[in-house]
Design a protein around this motif. Structure first.
Motif, short mmCIF file in Angstrom:
data_model
loop_
_atom_site.label_atom_id
_atom_site.label_comp_id
_atom_site.label_asym_id
_atom_site.label_seq_id
_atom_site.Cartn_x
_atom_site.Cartn_y
_atom_site.Cartn_z
N LEU A 46 15.81 60.21 5.11
CA LEU A 46 16.62 59.30 5.35
C LEU A 46 16.45 58.01 4.41
N GLY A 47 15.29 58.02 3.92
CA GLY A 47 14.91 56.98 3.11
C GLY A 47 14.32 55.72 4.21
N GLY A 48 14.17 56.02 5.50
CA GLY A 48 13.39 54.95 6.39
C GLY A 48 14.05 55.67 7.89
N LEU A 49 13.56 54.97 8.77
CA LEU A 49 13.88 55.04 10.14
C LEU A 49 15.16 54.39 10.67
N THR A 50 15.44 54.85 11.85
CA THR A 50 16.59 54.14 12.67
C THR A 50 16.18 54.02 14.12
N GLY A 51 17.12 53.48 14.93
CA GLY A 51 17.07 53.27 16.19
C GLY A 51 17.16 54.71 16.78
N ASP A 52 17.98 55.42 16.23
CA ASP A 52 18.23 56.88 16.75
C ASP A 52 17.04 57.74 16.63
N VAL A 53 16.42 57.69 15.49
CA VAL A 53 14.98 58.39 15.35
C VAL A 53 14.01 57.83 16.28
N LEU A 54 13.83 56.83 16.48
CA LEU A 54 12.75 56.27 17.52
C LEU A 54 13.15 56.68 18.87
N GLY A 55 14.48 56.78 19.24
CA GLY A 55 14.69 57.41 20.59
C GLY A 55 14.57 59.08 20.75
N ALA A 56 14.76 59.73 19.47
CA ALA A 56 14.14 61.12 19.48
C ALA A 56 12.94 61.25 19.41
N GLY A 57 12.26 60.18 18.60
CA GLY A 57 10.69 60.32 18.85
C GLY A 57 10.03 60.19 20.41
N VAL A 58 10.65 59.35 21.20
CA VAL A 58 10.16 59.18 22.55
C VAL A 58 10.43 60.63 23.32
N GLU A 59 11.73 61.10 23.15
CA GLU A 59 12.13 62.55 23.87
C GLU A 59 11.13 63.56 23.31
N VAL A 60 10.80 63.87 21.93
CA VAL A 60 10.04 64.65 21.65
C VAL A 60 8.45 64.79 21.90
N ALA A 61 8.11 63.17 21.87
CA ALA A 61 6.80 62.95 22.55
C ALA A 61 6.64 63.63 24.03
N LEU A 62 7.56 63.07 24.76
CA LEU A 62 7.58 63.32 26.09
C LEU A 62 7.47 64.92 26.30
N LEU A 63 8.28 65.82 25.60
CA LEU A 63 8.27 67.32 25.65
C LEU A 63 6.69 67.61 25.41
N ALA A 64 6.11 67.29 24.32
CA ALA A 64 4.83 67.63 23.78
C ALA A 64 3.73 67.18 24.75
#
Length: 256
Positions: free
Chosen positions: A230-248
């Motif tokens: 994307l050339g950077g991050l977005t609020g959506d990516v931050l939210g996705a990071g939270v959910e992926v981190a929780l699963l891991a």
């Protein structure tokens, strides 16, 4: 740091990451954003405590671990107003759409959920629920179950300090992500996860500490890929990071 930034940052953190009726920050600036992201493990711990208490209560009532896991994850989702799930779905759709950053961001902004987003939502939520069920059914005392789930939820929010550290940049100029990305000093961005890892190590051993590390690695890997795409991050990516981190993190905790 300006006077009042700590108060405003805590209000921003709890008000954004939970449905608690906290007062709105007086001023939302880079100082408040840095506090909010660094302190994100606190609302995360509160969410985990609620999820853990729900899990322990339902187990005490005689429910089987699997339905308990799904109910517990549902409680966690409700207490966040579905915030991070929206980001997870939009990120999945965007990262699988077209070949240009502009096309990916356009898809992420549409608001509907495509096949990739729907599939990822189902898989991640099912994975989280079954992992909670495994932790719940492992024979731990109730207080250990509550502690482990609190650690997982807090750890999944602690990744926000790393993902918004100085040097990260937004893929777009507007939105929640643009307001917090690059706000957390590099000297403290690791502190929330390090604190949780140390607590996990002391309380439950290496698997608990590794759960925090696994969440960080998963979220960082997603962020690196999204940044390139994307050339950077977005609020959506931050939210996705939270959910992926929780699963891991939950997946590693099943080894306890």
């Amino acid at each position: 740091m300006r006077p009042g930034a700590l108060r405003d940052g805590l209000r921003l953190s709890f008000g954004t990451l939970t449905l608690l009726p906290v007062r709105a920050p007086t001023v939302v600036d880079r100082d408040a954003a840095a506090v909010a992201m660094t302190a994100a493990l606190l609302p995360g711990a509160l969410l985990g405590l609620a999820v853990g208490a729900t899990t322990a209560l339902l187990l005490a009532l005689g429910l089987a671990p699997l339905p308990v896991g799904f109910v517990a994850v549902g409680v966690g989702v409700l207490l966040t107003r579905f915030l991070h799930l929206d980001g997870l779905a939009d990120t999945a759709d965007g990262l699988t759409a077209g070949h240009t950053p502009e096309r990916a961001l356009e898809v992420m902004h549409r608001g509907d959920v495509g096949p990739a987003g729907a599939t990822v939502l189902v898989l991640v939520l099912a994975g989280q629920a079954t992992a909670v069920a495994a932790v719940a059914g492992a024979g731990h005392p109730w207080w250990a179950v509550v502690g482990l789930l609190t650690l997982a939820w807090a750890g999944s929010r602690a990744v926000l300090a790393l993902l918004t550290a100085v040097g990260t940049r937004p893929a777009q100029r507007s939105g929640l992500g643009a307001g917090v990305l690059g706000s957390v000093p590099r000297s403290v961005c690791w502190a929330p996860a390090a604190l949780l890892g140390a607590l996990g190590l002391l309380g439950a051993g290496w698997p608990a500490a590794l759960a925090v590390v696994a969440g960080l690695v998963a979220a960082a890997g997603l962020a690196v890929h999204a940044h390139r795409r994307l050339g950077g991050l977005t609020g959506d990516v931050l939210g996705a990071g939270v959910e992926v981190a929780l699963l891991a993190a939950l997946a590693v905790l099943t080894a306890l």
